[in-house]
Design an enzyme around this catalytic site. Structure first.
Site, PDB file in Angstrom:
ATOM      1  N   GLY A  13       1.252 -16.576   5.613  1.00  0.00           N
ATOM      2  CA  GLY A  13       1.425 -14.996   4.750  1.00  0.00           C
ATOM      3  C   GLY A  13       2.524 -14.281   5.835  1.00  0.00           C
ATOM      4  N   SER A  14       2.061 -12.608   4.972  1.00  0.00           N
ATOM      5  CA  SER A  14       3.180 -11.912   5.736  1.00  0.00           C
ATOM      6  C   SER A  14       2.501 -10.950   7.309  1.00  0.00           C
ATOM      7  CB  SER A  14       3.419 -10.475   4.749  1.00  0.00           C
ATOM      8  OG  SER A  14       2.433 -10.010   3.951  1.00  0.00           O
ATOM      9  N   GLY A  16      -0.227 -12.633   8.195  1.00  0.00           N
ATOM     10  CA  GLY A  16      -0.476 -13.550  10.123  1.00  0.00           C
ATOM     11  C   GLY A  16       1.035 -14.000  10.362  1.00  0.00           C
ATOM     12  N   GLY A 136      -6.340  -1.857  10.004  1.00  0.00           N
ATOM     13  CA  GLY A 136      -6.064  -0.737  10.135  1.00  0.00           C
ATOM     14  C   GLY A 136      -4.562  -0.735   9.434  1.00  0.00           C
ATOM     15  N   ALA A 140       2.080  -5.457   6.707  1.00  0.00           N
ATOM     16  CA  ALA A 140       3.160  -6.374   7.236  1.00  0.00           C
ATOM     17  C   ALA A 140       4.280  -6.217   7.791  1.00  0.00           C
ATOM     18  CB  ALA A 140       3.035  -7.879   6.342  1.00  0.00           C
ATOM     19  N   LYS A 191     -10.730  -0.359   0.691  1.00  0.00           N
ATOM     20  CA  LYS A 191      -9.451   0.070   0.374  1.00  0.00           C
ATOM     21  C   LYS A 191      -8.633  -0.243  -0.668  1.00  0.00           C
ATOM     22  CE  LYS A 191      -6.560  -2.172   2.828  1.00  0.00           C
ATOM     23  NZ  LYS A 191      -5.404  -2.723   2.611  1.00  0.00           N
ATOM     24  N   SER A 254       2.932  -1.676   0.186  1.00  0.00           N
ATOM     25  CA  SER A 254       1.827  -2.223  -0.279  1.00  0.00           C
ATOM     26  C   SER A 254       1.009  -3.126  -1.218  1.00  0.00           C
ATOM     27  CB  SER A 254       0.266  -1.417  -0.716  1.00  0.00           C
ATOM     28  OG  SER A 254      -0.905  -1.848  -0.700  1.00  0.00           O
ATOM     29  N   ASN A 256      -1.112  -4.123  -2.602  1.00  0.00           N
ATOM     30  CA  ASN A 256      -2.747  -3.617  -3.397  1.00  0.00           C
ATOM     31  C   ASN A 256      -1.689  -2.398  -5.096  1.00  0.00           C
ATOM     32  OD1 ASN A 256      -5.229  -5.347  -4.051  1.00  0.00           O
ATOM     33  ND2 ASN A 256      -4.548  -4.559  -1.795  1.00  0.00           N
ATOM     34  N   GLU A 281      -5.891  -9.105  -2.571  1.00  0.00           N
ATOM     35  CA  GLU A 281      -7.798  -9.284  -2.510  1.00  0.00           C
ATOM     36  C   GLU A 281      -7.804  -7.284  -2.846  1.00  0.00           C
ATOM     37  OE1 GLU A 281      -9.042 -11.088  -0.775  1.00  0.00           O
ATOM     38  OE2 GLU A 281      -8.019 -12.003  -0.004  1.00  0.00           O
TER      39      GLU A 281
END
Length: 341
Positions: A13-14, A16, A136, A140, A191, A254, A256, A281
């Site tokens: 993924g991004s 990683g 933190g 990505a 978050k 982001s 989410n 997530e």
């Protein structure tokens, strides 16, 4: 002189991919494992991860691979960037091979049905491994584009923290250490829920005051829950708490936030997740967090409100109205004035 062993990044993924590039830029040889042979071949040929980080060149020292057993055999330090729903099923069959490895989770999620964080699953799968987490305000694409960024590596294992700092710390990426693995990891998971609310608020044209209120009350709410579960409240005043909360609730980058924004535009949850094309997530975390908060008796009105919007047919306006009509509380109510450890 012994030959340097490669470092593994598990997941295509991004984030990683961004971490794999950082490691390579710091002189490490990296094996990035992914399930999809076509994705691995595309990276090998074009030196780009077009699905997740289009336009970012993959460093020559990053080798895309699909043989997990071979990767785990060759590498002592493994960064685990698998989706929370897949982590157990992917790694459990190789538990014996993980003994003695340094396993650092990059995944900000909670396993459904068990309410286990990713590092807790890793500990369960590989009790002989050394476990840490990285969390933190780390979008990505910005990491991949070398925007100045800081993160936290958290573990009770001081030598593990020092190793991660040594291989990841660089010109544009600063790595701080923490011993509060549970608090750092919980902050990274919680978050995501509030970023969905923030994205919805922006799509619906709510003001800056509203957004500030949502972020600040989200910090109070997530910290109240974390302290109930045994985390250090001071962790939430750092990068893995308020730092991560601010960036995910403020940035269209982001995942989410993007899901929340799409919901605010009138898309269904399924449509919003499909448009994103990646795992958000926060949607998975919301379900288990709502149930857990009820179970342990922690007051989490924003979590309850978002759950009502996504799964009970309420609107954000209705939820905001209920919040505004609720009995006034103290501002900072989650930190005891005694017992700072």
């Amino acid at each position: 002189m012994t030959e340097q062993r490669p470092i593994a990044v598990l997941g295509g993924g991004s984030f990683g991919t961004a971490v794999a590039n950082l490691l390579a830029e710091n002189g490490q040889t990296v094996r990035q494992w992914m399930r999809d042979p076509e994705q691995a071949e595309a990276i090998r040929v074009h030196r780009e991860n077009p699905r997740y980080l289009k336009g970012i060149k993959i460093h020559p020292a990053v080798e895309p691979v699909t043989d997990l057993l071979d990767t785990l055999t060759a590498c002592d330090l493994c960064f685990v960037a698998l989706p929370s729903s897949a982590l157990r099923s992917v790694l459990a069959p190789h538990s014996e091979r993980l003994a003695g490895k340094l396993l650092v989770s990059l995944t900000k999620g909670i396993e459904a049905h068990t309410f286990k964080l990713m590092s807790e699953i890793l500990t369960e799968i590989a009790p002989q491994a050394r476990i840490g987490v990285l969390s933190g305000p780390n979008l990505a694409r910005e990491v991949a584009e070398h925007a100045l960024t800081a993160t936290v590596v958290a573990s009770e294992d001081e030598a593990l923290c020092e190793r991660v700092q040594a291989v990841l710390h660089g010109r544009t990426f600063r790595v701080y250490a923490s011993a509060d693995r549970f608090g750092v990891e919980l902050g990274g998971a919680l978050k995501n829920v509030y970023a969905i609310i923030a994205g919805m608020a922006v799509a619906l044209g709510m003001g800056e005051n509203t957004k500030s209120m949502l972020i600040t009350r989200a910090l109070a709410e997530m910290t109240r829950f974390a302290v109930n579960q045994g985390a250090n409240p001071m962790t939430f005043l750092g990068l893995a708490g308020v730092g991560d909360l601010i960036v995910t609730c403020s940035s269209p980058k982001s995942r989410n936030y993007q899901v929340g924004f799409a919901l605010g535009q009138g898309l269904s949850l399924e449509e919003a997740v499909t448009r994103l094309g990646e795992v958000a997530e926060g949607v998975n975390t919301l379900k288990v967090l709502k149930a857990k908060a009820q179970e342990v008796g922690v007051y989490m009105p924003l979590v309850a409100g978002l759950h009502a919007i996504l799964f009970e047919g309420r609107t954000l306006d209705q939820v905001i109205e209920l919040l505004m009509r609720a009995e006034p509380k103290t501002d900072v109510d989650f930190i005891s004035t005694s017992g700072f450890n």
